[in-house]
Design a protein around this motif. Structure first.
Motif, short mmCIF file in Angstrom:
data_model
loop_
_atom_site.label_atom_id
_atom_site.label_comp_id
_atom_site.label_asym_id
_atom_site.label_seq_id
_atom_site.Cartn_x
_atom_site.Cartn_y
_atom_site.Cartn_z
N MET A 1 -4.27 -7.41 -5.87
CA MET A 1 -2.86 -7.27 -6.12
C MET A 1 -2.12 -7.12 -4.78
O MET A 1 -2.37 -6.19 -4.05
CB MET A 1 -2.63 -6.03 -6.97
CG MET A 1 -1.20 -5.63 -7.08
SD MET A 1 -1.07 -4.12 -8.05
CE MET A 1 0.46 -3.53 -7.42
N PRO A 2 -1.24 -8.02 -4.46
CA PRO A 2 -0.47 -7.87 -3.21
C PRO A 2 0.49 -6.69 -3.31
O PRO A 2 0.97 -6.35 -4.39
CB PRO A 2 0.31 -9.18 -3.11
CG PRO A 2 -0.05 -10.02 -4.26
CD PRO A 2 -0.96 -9.25 -5.15
N TRP A 3 0.75 -6.07 -2.18
CA TRP A 3 1.63 -4.90 -2.13
C TRP A 3 2.96 -5.28 -1.51
O TRP A 3 3.10 -6.32 -0.88
CB TRP A 3 0.96 -3.79 -1.32
CG TRP A 3 -0.27 -3.28 -1.98
CD1 TRP A 3 -0.36 -2.72 -3.21
CD2 TRP A 3 -1.60 -3.31 -1.48
NE1 TRP A 3 -1.67 -2.38 -3.50
CE2 TRP A 3 -2.45 -2.74 -2.44
CE3 TRP A 3 -2.16 -3.77 -0.29
CZ2 TRP A 3 -3.80 -2.60 -2.26
CZ3 TRP A 3 -3.52 -3.62 -0.11
CH2 TRP A 3 -4.33 -3.05 -1.09
N ASN A 4 3.95 -4.40 -1.70
CA ASN A 4 5.27 -4.60 -1.10
C ASN A 4 5.82 -3.25 -0.68
O ASN A 4 5.13 -2.24 -0.77
CB ASN A 4 6.20 -5.33 -2.08
CG ASN A 4 6.36 -4.57 -3.39
OD1 ASN A 4 6.63 -3.38 -3.41
ND2 ASN A 4 6.18 -5.28 -4.50
N LYS A 5 7.07 -3.20 -0.25
CA LYS A 5 7.67 -1.97 0.27
C LYS A 5 7.85 -0.90 -0.80
O LYS A 5 7.96 0.28 -0.49
CB LYS A 5 9.01 -2.26 0.92
CG LYS A 5 8.88 -3.06 2.19
CD LYS A 5 10.23 -3.33 2.81
CE LYS A 5 10.08 -4.19 4.05
NZ LYS A 5 11.37 -4.46 4.68
N GLN A 6 7.87 -1.29 -2.06
CA GLN A 6 8.02 -0.33 -3.15
C GLN A 6 6.68 0.09 -3.76
O GLN A 6 6.55 1.19 -4.26
CB GLN A 6 8.92 -0.90 -4.26
CG GLN A 6 10.38 -1.03 -3.88
CD GLN A 6 10.64 -2.21 -2.97
OE1 GLN A 6 10.04 -3.28 -3.11
NE2 GLN A 6 11.54 -2.02 -2.01
N GLU A 7 5.73 -0.80 -3.74
CA GLU A 7 4.41 -0.53 -4.33
C GLU A 7 3.34 -0.80 -3.30
O GLU A 7 3.14 -1.95 -2.88
CB GLU A 7 4.21 -1.41 -5.57
CG GLU A 7 5.16 -1.06 -6.70
CD GLU A 7 4.83 -1.81 -7.97
OE1 GLU A 7 3.65 -2.11 -8.20
OE2 GLU A 7 5.77 -2.10 -8.71
N TYR A 8 2.64 0.28 -2.91
CA TYR A 8 1.59 0.19 -1.90
C TYR A 8 0.56 1.27 -2.19
O TYR A 8 0.83 2.20 -2.98
CB TYR A 8 2.17 0.31 -0.49
CG TYR A 8 3.13 1.44 -0.33
CD1 TYR A 8 2.69 2.74 -0.08
CD2 TYR A 8 4.49 1.23 -0.44
CE1 TYR A 8 3.58 3.78 0.06
CE2 TYR A 8 5.39 2.27 -0.30
CZ TYR A 8 4.93 3.55 -0.05
OH TYR A 8 5.81 4.58 0.09
N PRO A 9 -0.60 1.21 -1.58
CA PRO A 9 -1.66 2.18 -1.85
C PRO A 9 -1.24 3.60 -1.44
O PRO A 9 -0.52 3.78 -0.45
CB PRO A 9 -2.82 1.72 -0.98
CG PRO A 9 -2.51 0.31 -0.63
CD PRO A 9 -1.04 0.17 -0.66
N PRO A 10 -1.69 4.60 -2.17
CA PRO A 10 -1.38 5.98 -1.82
C PRO A 10 -1.80 6.36 -0.40
O PRO A 10 -1.16 7.20 0.23
CB PRO A 10 -2.17 6.81 -2.85
CG PRO A 10 -2.40 5.89 -3.98
CD PRO A 10 -2.48 4.50 -3.39
N SER A 11 -2.82 5.71 0.12
CA SER A 11 -3.28 6.02 1.47
C SER A 11 -2.24 5.66 2.53
O SER A 11 -2.32 6.13 3.67
CB SER A 11 -4.59 5.30 1.77
OG SER A 11 -4.41 3.89 1.69
N MET A 12 -1.26 4.86 2.18
CA MET A 12 -0.22 4.47 3.13
C MET A 12 1.05 5.31 2.99
O MET A 12 2.01 5.13 3.73
CB MET A 12 0.12 2.99 2.94
CG MET A 12 -1.01 2.05 3.27
SD MET A 12 -0.48 0.34 3.04
CE MET A 12 -2.02 -0.52 3.34
N LYS A 13 1.05 6.23 2.05
CA LYS A 13 2.23 7.02 1.72
C LYS A 13 2.81 7.79 2.90
O LYS A 13 4.03 7.83 3.08
CB LYS A 13 1.88 7.99 0.58
CG LYS A 13 2.99 8.93 0.19
CD LYS A 13 2.57 9.80 -0.96
CE LYS A 13 2.14 11.14 -0.42
NZ LYS A 13 1.89 12.12 -1.46
N ASN A 14 1.97 8.38 3.72
CA ASN A 14 2.44 9.23 4.81
C ASN A 14 2.66 8.51 6.12
O ASN A 14 2.99 9.14 7.12
CB ASN A 14 1.47 10.40 5.02
CG ASN A 14 1.46 11.33 3.82
OD1 ASN A 14 2.49 11.58 3.22
ND2 ASN A 14 0.29 11.81 3.46
#
Length: 57
Positions: A1-14
């Protein structure tokens, strides 16, 4: 699943938004090449990219 600025893996949250956006770009490229550990690699590469490309330039 490709990610975007609104939806990305939790590991990238911080991550800083600039670094996170680069990590998303890298992760999506890795996904296209069937890398399973794309998120971890992308985060490390995005942080490395940020260090090598200061915003002040």
């Amino acid at each position: 699943m490709p990610w975007n600025k609104q939806e990305y893996p939790p590991s990238m949250k911080n991550l800083d938004a600039r670094v996170r956006n680069k990590a998303i770009e890298i992760a999506n490229a890795l996904l296209e090449e069937d890398y399973e550990e794309g998120r971890a690699i992308a985060t490390a590469k995005a942080e490395e990219w940020d260090q090598n490309h200061p915003q002040d330039e």
